[in-house]
Structure formats: structure tokens, C-alpha cells
Design an enzyme around this catalytic site. Structure first.
Site, PDB file in Angstrom:
ATOM      1  N   TYR A  53      27.659   8.440  22.951  1.00 50.39           N
ATOM      2  CA  TYR A  53      28.403   9.308  22.020  1.00 50.39           C
ATOM      3  C   TYR A  53      29.174  10.390  22.778  1.00 50.39           C
ATOM      4  O   TYR A  53      30.033  11.061  22.220  1.00 50.39           O
ATOM      5  CB  TYR A  53      27.480   9.975  20.991  1.00 50.39           C
ATOM      6  CG  TYR A  53      26.725   9.015  20.087  1.00 50.39           C
ATOM      7  CD1 TYR A  53      26.999   7.654  20.086  1.00 50.39           C
ATOM      8  CD2 TYR A  53      25.733   9.471  19.229  1.00 50.39           C
ATOM      9  CE1 TYR A  53      26.294   6.774  19.269  1.00 50.39           C
ATOM     10  CE2 TYR A  53      25.030   8.604  18.410  1.00 50.39           C
ATOM     11  CZ  TYR A  53      25.315   7.255  18.437  1.00 50.39           C
ATOM     12  OH  TYR A  53      24.610   6.393  17.636  1.00 50.39           O
ATOM     13  N   LEU A 189      25.408   5.885   4.921  1.00 51.59           N
ATOM     14  CA  LEU A 189      26.465   5.979   3.896  1.00 51.59           C
ATOM     15  C   LEU A 189      27.465   4.836   4.079  1.00 51.59           C
ATOM     16  O   LEU A 189      28.595   4.911   3.586  1.00 51.59           O
ATOM     17  CB  LEU A 189      27.185   7.337   4.003  1.00 51.59           C
ATOM     18  CG  LEU A 189      26.268   8.559   3.934  1.00 51.59           C
ATOM     19  CD1 LEU A 189      27.040   9.847   4.242  1.00 51.59           C
ATOM     20  CD2 LEU A 189      25.612   8.654   2.565  1.00 51.59           C
ATOM     21  N   LYS A 230      25.865  11.103   9.139  1.00 50.18           N
ATOM     22  CA  LYS A 230      26.736  11.949   9.966  1.00 50.18           C
ATOM     23  C   LYS A 230      27.706  12.666   9.032  1.00 50.18           C
ATOM     24  O   LYS A 230      28.213  12.078   8.064  1.00 50.18           O
ATOM     25  CB  LYS A 230      27.504  11.079  10.954  1.00 50.18           C
ATOM     26  CG  LYS A 230      28.613  11.807  11.708  1.00 50.18           C
ATOM     27  CD  LYS A 230      29.981  11.448  11.167  1.00 50.18           C
ATOM     28  CE  LYS A 230      31.099  12.122  11.951  1.00 50.18           C
ATOM     29  NZ  LYS A 230      32.432  11.788  11.387  1.00 50.18           N
ATOM     30  N   ASN A 240      24.284  16.278   1.881  1.00 52.55           N
ATOM     31  CA  ASN A 240      23.402  15.199   2.329  1.00 52.55           C
ATOM     32  C   ASN A 240      21.951  15.643   2.482  1.00 52.55           C
ATOM     33  O   ASN A 240      21.031  14.831   2.390  1.00 52.55           O
ATOM     34  CB  ASN A 240      23.908  14.605   3.653  1.00 52.55           C
ATOM     35  CG  ASN A 240      25.273  13.962   3.488  1.00 52.55           C
ATOM     36  OD1 ASN A 240      25.699  13.687   2.367  1.00 52.55           O
ATOM     37  ND2 ASN A 240      25.979  13.760   4.570  1.00 52.55           N
TER      38      ASN A 240
HETATM   39  P1  NAP Z   1      27.525   7.385   7.931  1.00 55.68           P
HETATM   40  O1  NAP Z   1      26.608   8.508   8.163  1.00 55.68           O
HETATM   41  O2  NAP Z   1      27.068   6.225   7.140  1.00 55.68           O
HETATM   42  O3  NAP Z   1      28.900   7.896   7.305  1.00 55.68           O
HETATM   43  C1  NAP Z   1      29.652   8.918   7.900  1.00 55.68           C
HETATM   44  C2  NAP Z   1      30.924   9.047   7.102  1.00 55.68           C
HETATM   45  O4  NAP Z   1      30.617   9.473   5.777  1.00 55.68           O
HETATM   46  C3  NAP Z   1      31.874  10.069   7.675  1.00 55.68           C
HETATM   47  O5  NAP Z   1      33.190   9.605   7.455  1.00 55.68           O
HETATM   48  C4  NAP Z   1      31.607  11.304   6.825  1.00 55.68           C
HETATM   49  O6  NAP Z   1      32.716  12.149   6.687  1.00 55.68           O
HETATM   50  C5  NAP Z   1      31.291  10.684   5.500  1.00 55.68           C
HETATM   51  N1  NAP Z   1      30.399  11.525   4.711  1.00 55.68           N
HETATM   52  C6  NAP Z   1      29.280  12.173   5.157  1.00 55.68           C
HETATM   53  N2  NAP Z   1      28.699  12.828   4.141  1.00 55.68           N
HETATM   54  C7  NAP Z   1      29.451  12.587   3.050  1.00 55.68           C
HETATM   55  C8  NAP Z   1      29.355  13.010   1.699  1.00 55.68           C
HETATM   56  N3  NAP Z   1      28.344  13.773   1.286  1.00 55.68           N
HETATM   57  N4  NAP Z   1      30.306  12.575   0.826  1.00 55.68           N
HETATM   58  C9  NAP Z   1      31.324  11.780   1.237  1.00 55.68           C
HETATM   59  N5  NAP Z   1      31.475  11.354   2.496  1.00 55.68           N
HETATM   60  C10 NAP Z   1      30.535  11.753   3.398  1.00 55.68           C
HETATM   61  O7  NAP Z   1      28.086   6.747   9.305  1.00 55.68           O
HETATM   62  P2  NAP Z   1      27.785   6.720  10.830  1.00 55.68           P
HETATM   63  O8  NAP Z   1      28.272   7.898  11.549  1.00 55.68           O
HETATM   64  O9  NAP Z   1      28.253   5.360  11.234  1.00 55.68           O
HETATM   65  O10 NAP Z   1      26.189   6.680  10.949  1.00 55.68           O
HETATM   66  C11 NAP Z   1      25.402   7.837  10.969  1.00 55.68           C
HETATM   67  C12 NAP Z   1      24.674   8.013  12.287  1.00 55.68           C
HETATM   68  O11 NAP Z   1      23.888   6.879  12.595  1.00 55.68           O
HETATM   69  C13 NAP Z   1      25.628   8.119  13.502  1.00 55.68           C
HETATM   70  O12 NAP Z   1      26.279   9.367  13.547  1.00 55.68           O
HETATM   71  C14 NAP Z   1      24.664   7.848  14.619  1.00 55.68           C
HETATM   72  O13 NAP Z   1      23.876   9.005  14.873  1.00 55.68           O
HETATM   73  C15 NAP Z   1      23.828   6.727  14.019  1.00 55.68           C
HETATM   74  N6  NAP Z   1      24.372   5.380  14.392  1.00 55.68           N
HETATM   75  C16 NAP Z   1      23.632   4.622  15.257  1.00 55.68           C
HETATM   76  C17 NAP Z   1      24.103   3.361  15.622  1.00 55.68           C
HETATM   77  C18 NAP Z   1      23.291   2.519  16.554  1.00 55.68           C
HETATM   78  O14 NAP Z   1      23.821   1.513  17.073  1.00 55.68           O
HETATM   79  N7  NAP Z   1      22.046   2.847  16.781  1.00 55.68           N
HETATM   80  C19 NAP Z   1      25.309   2.865  15.116  1.00 55.68           C
HETATM   81  C20 NAP Z   1      26.036   3.648  14.223  1.00 55.68           C
HETATM   82  C21 NAP Z   1      25.537   4.898  13.854  1.00 55.68           C
HETATM   83  P3  NAP Z   1      32.866  13.539   7.494  1.00 55.68           P
HETATM   84  O15 NAP Z   1      32.521  13.242   8.921  1.00 55.68           O
HETATM   85  O16 NAP Z   1      34.291  13.885   7.243  1.00 55.68           O
HETATM   86  O17 NAP Z   1      31.921  14.533   6.902  1.00 55.68           O
END
Ligand code: NAP
Length: 276
Positions: A53, A189, A230, A240
Site C-alpha cells: 500500500y 463495501l 476504507k 462506517n
Molecule cells: P471498500 O472498503 O469495500 O470500499 C471503499 C470505497 O467505498 C471507497 O471508494 C470509499 O470512498 C467508499 N466508501 C467508504 N465508506 C462509504 C460510505 N459510508 N458510503 C459510501 N461510500 C463509502 O474497499 P477497499 O478499499 O477495496 O477494501 C477495504 C480495505 O480492505 C482496504 O483498504 C484494505 O485495507 C483491505 N484490502 C485487502 C486486500 C487483500 O488482498 N488482502 C484487497 C483489497 C482490500 P471514499 O474513499 O471516498 O471515502
């Protein structure tokens, strides 16, 4: 506004893990620093990062500057698949600890299945565990069959996988329940997709909640699950975190589970394993 989250934990192998974590993928520089500082001030006590990251230094600064004591924070980081051979892993992980400015991480995960032999990688991770540098170890993006192999090789605590209403994870969930493992739900999400979902929106209107909150609550209602949304904005971070008073009915939970027919996976890189 600080929301009390300390008691919102899931117990795995006798260890309490804060159920709602703060995901930091795609946050770098000041955005990562400010995001983590703000998340901790709001009441998040679980931070998820990874070497790839590119934000461990920024998070290290936030951990140094926050008023929240280190022992109250659950910190997860990950070993990249190309650093999974023993010598690389030891060298890179030592740098990760320096960048994060901590003496230990609470959970160290192998980010994806790697080319290095799994026994070598997990053996080295277990050494780091025995030295107290990684309090617990685990894997990420491991389908059920690989997870069972990992369990033969080392004291696995968690599997971090993509999990949200559009992606059922029955086989991995089954192994997690059977072996008392944490199912660490990433992209809870669906990388933002749940935000506009009509079913989640309709349920949310009934409870005065957003679709994101409904999706998160559904995940957190399941045993052995922690979720890692995130958010780059303060408002999303508050929203969240504010899901613990929301109570879904069995019928609503069933409606949300039925969205899994969509089968939408957001992370499927060329090096992904054969999924369940
Ligand atoms: P996520 O948490 O599913 O979604 C993030 C997205 O949702 C961003 O565009 C964010 O916008 C938006 N969002 C957040 N809160 C919201 C709300 N209350 N209402 C509307 N939209 C909202 O996606 P992710 O970042 O892919 O996954 C989360 C975490 O999981 C990552 O940050 C990482 O730490 C971990 N991860 C791990 C792996 C792995 O391979 N182990 C892979 C992917 C992710 P804003 O940013 O504009 O607030």
C-alpha cells in the site's frame, strides 16, 4: 464525536479483535496519516495496511502522534508475495516494523499465495511470531483448500478475503468456524459498489441508515468476522463506525444474503489462486 468501539470485538482463539477495522489501501502520504489519526480519534481500534500500500511510514507517523496507546490498537500488515522467501521476508518485515514505528504487529499476513514454498514462508512467519514481533500470523486470499494446507504448517489465526453481500464465502467461512479462525473481510463495501444497491438502500431507509451501514452490519452479524472498510473522508469514517446500534431482522438478513447471486469479485489479479 468518538464512538465507543472497544467492546465491539470478535473473539478468536481466546483473543478479542475489534470487529470494525480501518482499511488503508489507496491512501498514501497525508491522506493515510490524517485518515489513521482521525480514525483512531473517532474510536477505530483496528488498522489494516500492507507493504504494497506504500503507506506504512505515514501510518507509523500517525501511530506515533495519536493519543491512543499502542496496546489498544490492533495493527495488521502483510508480506508481499514477492518477498515471501525466508531471507527477503525477514529483511522486509524488519523494515516494516521500523516504518510503522512499532515493536510488534498484532497480525502479520501473507498477502497472496506466493511462488516461494508455503512451508518456508509460514515457517519464517512463525519464527517472527515466536520472537514476539508478529503476535499472530495468517494468510490472505487463500481459498478453503489452501487454507487447510496452511493450517497443517503453522498456527494460523486469520484469513483475510474479499467478503461482502455480492460475494458468498461459504467454504472459507466453514473452515474458519471449524478451526476458530478470524475471517477478516476486505472490500466489505464491494469497493464502494454497495453504496447504490437498491435492496440495501430500501432496508436502510426503514432503519434510518445508509446502504453502506446495512452492508457492514450484515457482515458483522456473522460469526468470526471483522470488516475493514476504507474511507478517505471523515464523514464516511464516522458513518462506517456507527453501525453497532443498527439491528437487522432475519428477513432482511436473508434478503441481503440473496444478493450473493451477483457473484461480484472486485480483486482478481493474474496471480490469484483458483477460488472456491
Ligand atoms: P471498500 O472498503 O469495500 O470500499 C471503499 C470505497 O467505498 C471507497 O471508494 C470509499 O470512498 C467508499 N466508501 C467508504 N465508506 C462509504 C460510505 N459510508 N458510503 C459510501 N461510500 C463509502 O474497499 P477497499 O478499499 O477495496 O477494501 C477495504 C480495505 O480492505 C482496504 O483498504 C484494505 O485495507 C483491505 N484490502 C485487502 C486486500 C487483500 O488482498 N488482502 C484487497 C483489497 C482490500 P471514499 O474513499 O471516498 O471515502
Amino acid at each position: 464525536m468518538a464512538i465507543e468501539t472497544r467492546r465491539r470485538t470478535v473473539t478468536v482463539q481466546g483473543v478479542e479483535v475489534p470487529k470494525l477495522g480501518y482499511g488503508t489501501w489507496l491512501l498514501q502520504g497525508e491522506a493515510a496519516y490524517e485518515g489513521v489519526l482521525d480514525a483512531l480519534a473517532l474510536g477505530y481500534r483496528h488498522i489494516d495496511t500492507a507493504r504494497t500500500y506504500g503507506n506504512e511510514r505515514d501510518i507509523g507517523r500517525a501511530l506515533a502522534d495519536t493519543d491512543v496507546p499502542r496496546e489498544e490498537i490492533w495493527l495488521t500488515t502483510k508480506v508481499w508475495r514477492e518477498d515471501a522467501a525466508s531471507e527477503d521476508l525477514r529483511r522486509v518485515f524488519a523494515q516494516q516494523l521500523r516504518d510503522l514505528r512499532v515493536d510488534y504487529v498484532d497480525l502479520l499476513l501473507l498477502h497472496w499465495p506466493a511462488e516461494a514454498p508455503l512451508a518456508e514462508t509460514l515457517g519464517t512467519m512463525n519464527d517472527l511470531h515466536e520472537q514476539g514481533l508478529a503476535q499472530r500470523i495468517g494468510v490472505s486470499n487463500f481459498p478453503s483448500s489452501l487454507l487447510l494446507q496452511a493450517l497443517e504448517l503453522a498456527p494460523i489465526f486469520a484469513n483475510q478475503i474479499e467478503f461482502h453481500p455480492y460475494l458468498p464465502q461459504g467454504p472459507v467461512m466453514h473452515v474458519c468456524l471449524e478451526h476458530d479462525l478470524l475471517l477478516d473481510a476486505y472490500s466489505p463495501l464491494a469497493h464502494g459498489l454497495v453504496h447504490t444497491d437498491p435492496v440495501l438502500t430500501t432496508i436502510g431507509v426503514r432503519h434510518g441508515a445508509s446502504s453502506a451501514q446495512v452492508g457492514l452490519r450484515w457482515l458483522l452479524d456473522q460469526p468470526h468476522v471483522a470488516a475493514l472498510p476504507k474511507a478517505s473522508t471523515h464523514e464516511h469514517r464516522i458513518e462506517n463506525l456507527d453501525v453497532f446500534d443498527l439491528e437487522l431482522t432475519d428477513e432482511e438478513r436473508g434478503q441481503i444474503a440473496s444478493l450473493s447471486y451477483i457473484g461480484r469479485r472486485t480483486a482478481d489479479p493474474p496471480w490469484a489462486p483458483v477460488w472456491d
